[in-house]
Motif scaffolding. Structure first.
Motif, PDB file in Angstrom:
ATOM      1  N   MET A 143       0.810  -1.208   0.000  1.00  0.00           N
ATOM      2  CA  MET A 143       0.000   0.000   0.000  1.00  0.00           C
ATOM      3  C   MET A 143       0.850   1.268   0.000  1.00  0.00           C
ATOM      4  SD  MET A 143      -3.054   1.363   0.084  1.00  0.00           S
ATOM      5  CE  MET A 143      -4.119  -0.001   0.554  1.00  0.00           C
ATOM      6  N   PHE A 144       1.946   1.281   0.734  1.00  0.00           N
ATOM      7  CA  PHE A 144       2.713   2.499   0.935  1.00  0.00           C
ATOM      8  C   PHE A 144       4.034   2.495   0.175  1.00  0.00           C
ATOM      9  CE2 PHE A 144       0.050   1.894   4.690  1.00  0.00           C
ATOM     10  CZ  PHE A 144      -0.641   3.097   4.702  1.00  0.00           C
ATOM     11  N   VAL A 145       4.153   1.650  -0.849  1.00  0.00           N
ATOM     12  CA  VAL A 145       5.328   1.671  -1.724  1.00  0.00           C
ATOM     13  C   VAL A 145       5.122   2.748  -2.777  1.00  0.00           C
ATOM     14  CG1 VAL A 145       6.816   0.304  -3.214  1.00  0.00           C
ATOM     15  CG2 VAL A 145       5.641  -0.784  -1.302  1.00  0.00           C
ATOM     16  N   ASP A 146       6.176   3.544  -3.049  1.00  0.00           N
ATOM     17  CA  ASP A 146       6.017   4.756  -3.855  1.00  0.00           C
ATOM     18  C   ASP A 146       5.925   4.493  -5.352  1.00  0.00           C
ATOM     19  OD1 ASP A 146       6.054   6.303  -1.572  1.00  0.00           O
ATOM     20  OD2 ASP A 146       8.237   6.545  -1.613  1.00  0.00           O
ATOM     21  N   THR A 147       6.726   3.592  -5.866  1.00  0.00           N
ATOM     22  CA  THR A 147       6.806   3.403  -7.313  1.00  0.00           C
ATOM     23  C   THR A 147       6.331   2.013  -7.712  1.00  0.00           C
ATOM     24  OG1 THR A 147       9.102   2.640  -7.209  1.00  0.00           O
ATOM     25  CG2 THR A 147       8.740   5.008  -7.463  1.00  0.00           C
ATOM     26  N   ALA A 148       5.883   1.914  -8.963  1.00  0.00           N
ATOM     27  CA  ALA A 148       5.416   0.626  -9.482  1.00  0.00           C
ATOM     28  C   ALA A 148       6.570  -0.355  -9.634  1.00  0.00           C
ATOM     29  CB  ALA A 148       4.716   0.835 -10.825  1.00  0.00           C
ATOM     30  N   SER A 149       7.767   0.141 -10.000  1.00  0.00           N
ATOM     31  CA  SER A 149       8.915  -0.768 -10.139  1.00  0.00           C
ATOM     32  C   SER A 149       9.327  -1.364  -8.800  1.00  0.00           C
ATOM     33  CB  SER A 149      10.092  -0.016 -10.767  1.00  0.00           C
ATOM     34  OG  SER A 149      10.469   1.079  -9.947  1.00  0.00           O
ATOM     35  N   ALA A 150       9.212  -0.577  -7.719  1.00  0.00           N
ATOM     36  CA  ALA A 150       9.540  -1.112  -6.399  1.00  0.00           C
ATOM     37  C   ALA A 150       8.529  -2.180  -5.976  1.00  0.00           C
ATOM     38  CB  ALA A 150       9.573   0.026  -5.373  1.00  0.00           C
ATOM     39  N   ILE A 151       7.264  -1.967  -6.286  1.00  0.00           N
ATOM     40  CA  ILE A 151       6.242  -2.988  -5.998  1.00  0.00           C
ATOM     41  C   ILE A 151       6.519  -4.256  -6.796  1.00  0.00           C
ATOM     42  CG2 ILE A 151       3.784  -3.523  -6.222  1.00  0.00           C
ATOM     43  CD1 ILE A 151       3.173  -0.628  -5.669  1.00  0.00           C
ATOM     44  N   TRP A 152       6.894  -4.098  -8.055  1.00  0.00           N
ATOM     45  CA  TRP A 152       7.184  -5.240  -8.919  1.00  0.00           C
ATOM     46  C   TRP A 152       8.336  -6.071  -8.367  1.00  0.00           C
ATOM     47  CZ3 TRP A 152       4.052  -6.708 -12.702  1.00  0.00           C
ATOM     48  CH2 TRP A 152       4.482  -7.611 -13.655  1.00  0.00           C
ATOM     49  N   LYS A 153       9.405  -5.397  -7.926  1.00  0.00           N
ATOM     50  CA  LYS A 153      10.553  -6.109  -7.354  1.00  0.00           C
ATOM     51  C   LYS A 153      10.192  -6.766  -6.027  1.00  0.00           C
ATOM     52  CE  LYS A 153      13.948  -3.040  -9.512  1.00  0.00           C
ATOM     53  NZ  LYS A 153      15.010  -2.022  -9.278  1.00  0.00           N
ATOM     54  N   GLN A 154       9.371  -6.100  -5.228  1.00  0.00           N
ATOM     55  CA  GLN A 154       8.977  -6.669  -3.944  1.00  0.00           C
ATOM     56  C   GLN A 154       8.139  -7.928  -4.129  1.00  0.00           C
ATOM     57  OE1 GLN A 154       7.234  -3.854  -1.239  1.00  0.00           O
ATOM     58  NE2 GLN A 154       6.239  -5.430  -0.021  1.00  0.00           N
ATOM     59  N   LEU A 155       7.212  -7.911  -5.072  1.00  0.00           N
ATOM     60  CA  LEU A 155       6.403  -9.101  -5.345  1.00  0.00           C
ATOM     61  C   LEU A 155       7.255 -10.242  -5.886  1.00  0.00           C
ATOM     62  CD1 LEU A 155       3.230  -7.459  -6.948  1.00  0.00           C
ATOM     63  CD2 LEU A 155       3.476  -8.351  -4.630  1.00  0.00           C
ATOM     64  N   GLU A 156       8.255  -9.909  -6.683  1.00  0.00           N
ATOM     65  CA  GLU A 156       9.132 -10.955  -7.216  1.00  0.00           C
ATOM     66  C   GLU A 156       9.938 -11.609  -6.097  1.00  0.00           C
ATOM     67  OE1 GLU A 156      12.461 -11.542 -10.772  1.00  0.00           O
ATOM     68  OE2 GLU A 156      11.669  -9.555 -10.286  1.00  0.00           O
ATOM     69  N   LYS A 157      10.427 -10.817  -5.141  1.00  0.00           N
ATOM     70  CA  LYS A 157      11.175 -11.382  -4.018  1.00  0.00           C
ATOM     71  C   LYS A 157      10.278 -12.226  -3.120  1.00  0.00           C
ATOM     72  CE  LYS A 157      14.592  -7.651  -3.753  1.00  0.00           C
ATOM     73  NZ  LYS A 157      15.130  -6.547  -2.914  1.00  0.00           N
TER      74      LYS A 157
END
Length: 338
Positions: A143-157
């Protein structure tokens, strides 16, 4: 604004600029230089604004206030469906020309405030698409992640499994995937999904110089792969298709998986039709035998139930016993009057 109208508008501007430049070129060379610079600058700016990947078109939103979500068939709920969800998201984002926001190739500009605002708007829109395509529990973690690329990397991890573990699980499923009473088409679809995911994880080097020997080798490799898929598909069928399975294995050459699936579906349809007809005949026969064997508990005769027995409810007037009972009733009434 439709694409055809924009193209017509661009062509009209280009023609007007060419005529204007040609007429001014003959009169004043300095004016011509200024007009040429302005023309090139205006055309490049308009074209860049139209083809810019950060521009929000009408295809991205229904109106100014309601943003339409991209179409994802199944939401992300864990590592089990992460690869299929990721593939669906990549296809959907590429159709919107926003895939660079999750891969990180589109960097946030800092020098131009207008471009920065455009980037922030598109980034937030991609984040809303991702949040609408994952389960509620995962939404809370991003919810509080700023960028879409950071969300993408977090979901991948969080959910990406190693290729070795995933390949082992998929190859295990190919030989343990049984029909278990489902239709042939559903079983084939389930196997097809496993095969395609295995192919997507297997990267082969590209062949630049194709020779006849390489062509023959690739054809033999393709045939071997199709036979392997056929054996895996036939291995999981129910026992009711064992006879047809034996017939297909005796064919030379072996049929493809699609042909085998078509033959099995025809056999399945015939079985369903014959089962329906047989059930109808058995139902009719049972009803007839049940009716013929049942006896009335009041009079002991067949062909009727106790609640319809005339001995109990009375004979109809047209029956001779009904007329006899009517005469007896009339005679008894006369005796009572006397």
């Amino acid at each position: 604004m439709s694409v055809s109208f924009i193209q017509f508008f661009e062509n009209s501007i280009a023609i007007a600029q060419i005529l204007l430049i040609f007429s001014w070129y003959q009169s004043n060379s300095k004016i011509n230089d200024l007009q040429l610079q302005f023309s090139v600058s205006f055309s490049s700016n308009f074209a860049s604004a139209y083809i810019n990947f950060k521009w929000i078109h009408n295809s991205n939103n229904d109106n100014f206030f309601k943003i339409r979500c991209i179409c994802i068939l199944q939401k992300l709920f864990g590592a089990q469906n992460y690869r299929s969800w990721r593939r669906s998201m990549e296809i959907a984002l590429s159709t919107k020309r926003k895939l660079g926001f999750v891969t990180g190739s589109v960097i946030r500009p800092v020098n131009d405030p207008n471009q920065t605002e455009f980037w922030d708007t598109c980034n937030n829109m991609v984040i809303s698409w991702i949040m609408s395509s994952v389960s509620e529990s995962i939404v809370k973690s991003i919810m509080f992640v700023d960028t879409a690329s950071a969300i993408w990397k977090q979901l991948e991890k969080m959910f990406a499994l190693s290729n070795g573990s995933r390949k082992y699980k998929l190859h295990e499923d190919t030989y343990s995937c049984d029909q278990n009473g489902i239709s042939v088409s559903e079983n084939y679809t389930k196997m097809k999904c496993i095969w395609e995911e295995i192919d997507s994880m297997s990267e082969l080097p590209r062949v630049t110089n194709v020779t006849p020997e390489i062509t023959n080798f690739l054809n033999a490799l393709k045939k071997q792969k199709e036979e392997e898929h056929l054996f895996q598909f036939l291995n999981g069928l129910d026992e009711q298709f064992s006879a047809l399975r034996s017939q297909m294995l005796l064919m030379s050459p072996l049929p493809g998986v699609e042909v085998s699936c078509s033959m099995l579906q025809q056999e399945e349809s015939q079985r369903e039709m014959f089962t329906y007809v047989q059930n109808q005949d058995m139902t009719a026969l049972y009803s007839k035998s049940a009716t013929s064997d049942d006896k009335c508990t009041f009079c002991g005769h067949k062909w009727h139930s106790p609640d319809k027995c005339w001995e109990k409810i009375g004979y109809p007037p047209w029956h001779y016993k009904g007329r006899l009972n009517a005469k007896r009733s009339h005679s008894s009434q006369e005796v009572c009057e006397l």
